[in-house]
Motif scaffolding. Structure first.
Motif, PDB file in Angstrom:
ATOM      1  N   ASP A 270      18.801  44.332  64.001  1.00 23.61           N
ATOM      2  CA  ASP A 270      18.517  44.476  63.202  1.00 23.61           C
ATOM      3  C   ASP A 270      19.675  45.309  62.575  1.00 23.61           C
ATOM      4  OD1 ASP A 270      17.836  46.697  61.445  1.00 23.61           O
ATOM      5  OD2 ASP A 270      15.920  47.672  62.241  1.00 23.61           O
ATOM      6  N   ALA A 271      19.956  44.470  61.052  1.00 27.20           N
ATOM      7  CA  ALA A 271      21.325  44.816  60.729  1.00 27.20           C
ATOM      8  C   ALA A 271      21.938  46.047  60.421  1.00 27.20           C
ATOM      9  CB  ALA A 271      21.467  43.939  59.666  1.00 27.20           C
ATOM     10  N   ASP A 272      20.531  46.881  60.187  1.00 34.74           N
ATOM     11  CA  ASP A 272      20.842  47.976  59.637  1.00 34.74           C
ATOM     12  C   ASP A 272      20.566  49.417  61.026  1.00 34.74           C
ATOM     13  OD1 ASP A 272      21.806  47.496  57.146  1.00 34.74           O
ATOM     14  OD2 ASP A 272      19.192  47.764  56.240  1.00 34.74           O
TER      15      ASP A 272
ATOM     16  N   GLY B  58      29.144  50.003  56.005  1.00 30.08           N
ATOM     17  CA  GLY B  58      29.957  49.365  55.035  1.00 30.08           C
ATOM     18  C   GLY B  58      31.220  51.327  55.101  1.00 30.08           C
ATOM     19  N   ASP B  59      31.994  50.910  54.862  1.00 32.75           N
ATOM     20  CA  ASP B  59      33.460  51.892  54.715  1.00 32.75           C
ATOM     21  C   ASP B  59      33.198  51.951  53.054  1.00 32.75           C
ATOM     22  OD1 ASP B  59      33.979  51.832  57.280  1.00 32.75           O
ATOM     23  OD2 ASP B  59      36.459  50.992  56.189  1.00 32.75           O
TER      24      ASP B  59
ATOM     25  N   SER C 281      22.766  45.126  56.048  1.00 34.16           N
ATOM     26  CA  SER C 281      22.595  44.677  55.228  1.00 34.16           C
ATOM     27  C   SER C 281      22.850  44.501  53.651  1.00 34.16           C
ATOM     28  CB  SER C 281      20.700  44.712  55.634  1.00 34.16           C
ATOM     29  OG  SER C 281      20.743  45.954  54.365  1.00 34.16           O
ATOM     30  N   GLU C 282      23.345  45.591  52.928  1.00 28.70           N
ATOM     31  CA  GLU C 282      23.739  45.412  51.506  1.00 28.70           C
ATOM     32  C   GLU C 282      24.973  44.774  51.059  1.00 28.70           C
ATOM     33  OE1 GLU C 282      21.777  49.120  49.933  1.00 28.70           O
ATOM     34  OE2 GLU C 282      23.870  49.287  50.696  1.00 28.70           O
ATOM     35  N   ASP C 283      26.130  44.996  52.283  1.00 31.78           N
ATOM     36  CA  ASP C 283      26.871  44.332  52.640  1.00 31.78           C
ATOM     37  C   ASP C 283      27.620  43.550  52.599  1.00 31.78           C
ATOM     38  OD1 ASP C 283      29.738  45.106  52.811  1.00 31.78           O
ATOM     39  OD2 ASP C 283      29.908  45.952  54.488  1.00 31.78           O
TER      40      ASP C 283
END
Length: 368
Positions: A106-108, A114-115, A121-123
Motif C-alpha cells: 500500500d504505497a500511501d 514526497g518532500d 501514490s501521487e509522487d
C-alpha cells in the motif's frame, strides 16, 4: 481529517518500526539482490551505507537480479526464501505479483510521502505499475560504440547494429528476446506503434528472428550488465547494447573512447519487490528498508552516482552534480530532451504475458 489520520498512521508506523529495531525484533541482516557493477555501487552509496549506519543492519549484496523470477520460483517451491529485497524490472514485478511471489504494497501507507507534500501514490504516479512494485529509477537500454572503430561516419540510428557492411566487427547483445526482438522489427520496416501487435503473432516473431539471423554470427551474447562495457573497453566489439548508466560510467568515469547511441533507446522501469514467505521480522525489516531507500532524498542521491532518472517527481529538482566528477547529471539522463528525440517505450505488461514463451523460443533459436 483525512490528512490528520494519515499523519497519525505514518507516525505510528515509524514509531513501530523504531521500537522493533530497539527491541531487536527486526532481522539484523538482509540480503538485497540487484544487478551489480556501477548500478549496485550507486545503490550502495545512496541507500545501503546510510541505512546500515542508521540501523546497524548488515546488508549482504547479491547480483542475481537477471535470474530473479526463476530463483524466486524455486525458493518458494522449496519453502526457503533467502532474499529479503529484490531489484527487478517492472515486467518481472508484474509476473512475480501475479504468481503470489511478491508482497503487495500500500504505497500511501507503507512508503514515504514526497518532500513536496505529495502522497507516495501521487509522487510515483503512473510508475506504480503493479501492487507489488516499488519504483526506483527510469532507465534505458541503448547502444554504445567505439568511436575509434566506426570509421569516419559514426552511427546515428539503431539499425547500425544490423549494418555489418558499414560497421564490420562483433556486436554484443543481451541473451534474451527483450529489446532485441523490438529492434529487429523496427529495422525490418515495422512502424514503432505496430511493433507489439506484430510481435504477438507467429509471423511477426519469425520476422524478428529472421532479422536477427543476419547478424547472429557477429554477436557476443551477454547476461550481465557489466559485460558490454568490458567488451567495449577491451575493443572486442565495435558496438553493443547495455544500460545507459553502464555506458555513462564507461564514458565519463573511465574516459574510454566510447559514445552513446540514444536512437530507439528503450525506456523501462526498475524498482524493488519484497518476496512473500519471509518471517514477520524479516518482512518488517524489508519494509523499513524500502521506505527509507525510496524517499525523495534517497532517489535523488542515487542520481549523483549514475545517470538513471529517479522515479519520484519530487526527486527530480534535487538531481544535481555527480558526486565525484562534479558534472551536471541532468544532460546524461535518458529523459533529457536532447536524448529522447526518438525513444521506444518498453511494454512491460505485454512482456509479462509473453516473456516465458518467447524466452523459450529465443533459447531454441540461439542453439540452432
Amino acid at each position: 481529517m483525512k490528512t490528520t489520520m494519515k499523519l497519525m498512521a505514518t507516525t505510528c508506523l515509524t514509531l513501530s518500526a523504531t521500537l522493533a529495531v530497539a527491541d531487536g525484533h527486526m532481522a539484523d541482516e538482509m540480503t538485497i539482490v540487484s544487478w551489480g557493477g556501477a548500478y549496485s555501487a550507486s545503490q550502495q552509496n545512496a541507500y545501503h551505507t546510510p541505512y546500515a549506519e542508521m540501523t546497524g543492519v548488515n546488508i549482504i549484496n547479491d547480483e542475481s537480479s537477471a535470474e530473479a523470477v526463476a530463483k524466486l520460483r524455486a525458493m518458494n517451491e522449496a519453502g526457503n526464501v533467502t532474499w529479503d529485497v529484490v531489484d527487478v524490472v517492472a515486467s518481472d514485478a508484474i509476473r512475480l505479483c501475479d504468481e503470489g511471489l511478491a508482497l503487495e504494497i500500500d504505497a500511501d501507507e507503507q512508503l514515504a510521502d514526497g518532500d513536496d507534500g505529495s502522497t507516495a501514490s501521487e509522487d510515483f504516479g503512473d510508475l506504480l505499475v503493479s501492487d507489488c512494485f516499488i519504483p526506483q529509477i527510469v532507465y534505458s537500454t541503448t547502444v554504445g560504440f567505439r568511436t575509434d572503430l566506426v570509421g569516419d561516419t559514426a552511427p546515428t540510428d539503431i539499425c547500425a547494429i544490423f549494418d555489418t557492411e558499414t560497421y564490420p566487427g562483433m556486436r554484443s547483445l543481451e541473451k534474451r528476446p527483450i529489446n532485441n526482438m523490438e529492434w529487429a522489427l523496427l529495422c525490418d520496416g515495422v512502424a514503432k506503434d505496430d511493433v507489439y501487435d506484430v510481435l504477438e503473432t507467429e509471423e511477426g516473431q519469425a520476422q524478428a528472428f529472421a532479422k536477427l539471423d543476419t547478424i547472429k554470427d557477429s554477436v557476443i551474447w551477454w547476461s550481465a550488465g557489466a559485460d558490454t562495457p568490458q567488451l567495449l573497453a577491451d575493443g572486442e566489439v565495435v558496438m553493443g547494447s547495455t544500460y545507459n548508466g553502464r555506458l555513462f560510467a564507461l564514458i565519463e568515469e573511465q574516459d574510454q573512447p566510447v559514445a552513446m547511441l540514444w536512437d530507439a533507446q528503450v525506456f523501462d522501469l526498475d524498482g524493488w519487490i519484497i518476496p512473500t514467505g519471509l518471517s514477520p521480522e524479516r518482512e518488517a525489516r524489508a519494509l523499513d528498508y524500502v521506505r527509507f531507500a525510496t524517499d525523495t532524498q534517497r532517489l535523488a542521491d542515487q542520481a549523483k552516482y549514475i545517470s538513471y532518472g529517479p522515479a519520484r517527481a519530487s526527486s527530480a529538482p534535487l538531481v544535481g552534480q555527480h558526486a565525484e566528477l562534479g558534472i551536471d547529471m541532468a544532460p546524461h539522463m535518458p529523459t533529457d530532451p536532447a536524448n529522447a528525440t526518438n525513444t521506444f517505450l518498453y511494454n512491460y505488461e505485454w512482456w509479462a504475458d509473453y516473456r516465458d514463451d518467447l524466452d523459450a523460443k529465443f533459447q531454441v533459436w540461439l542453439s540452432q
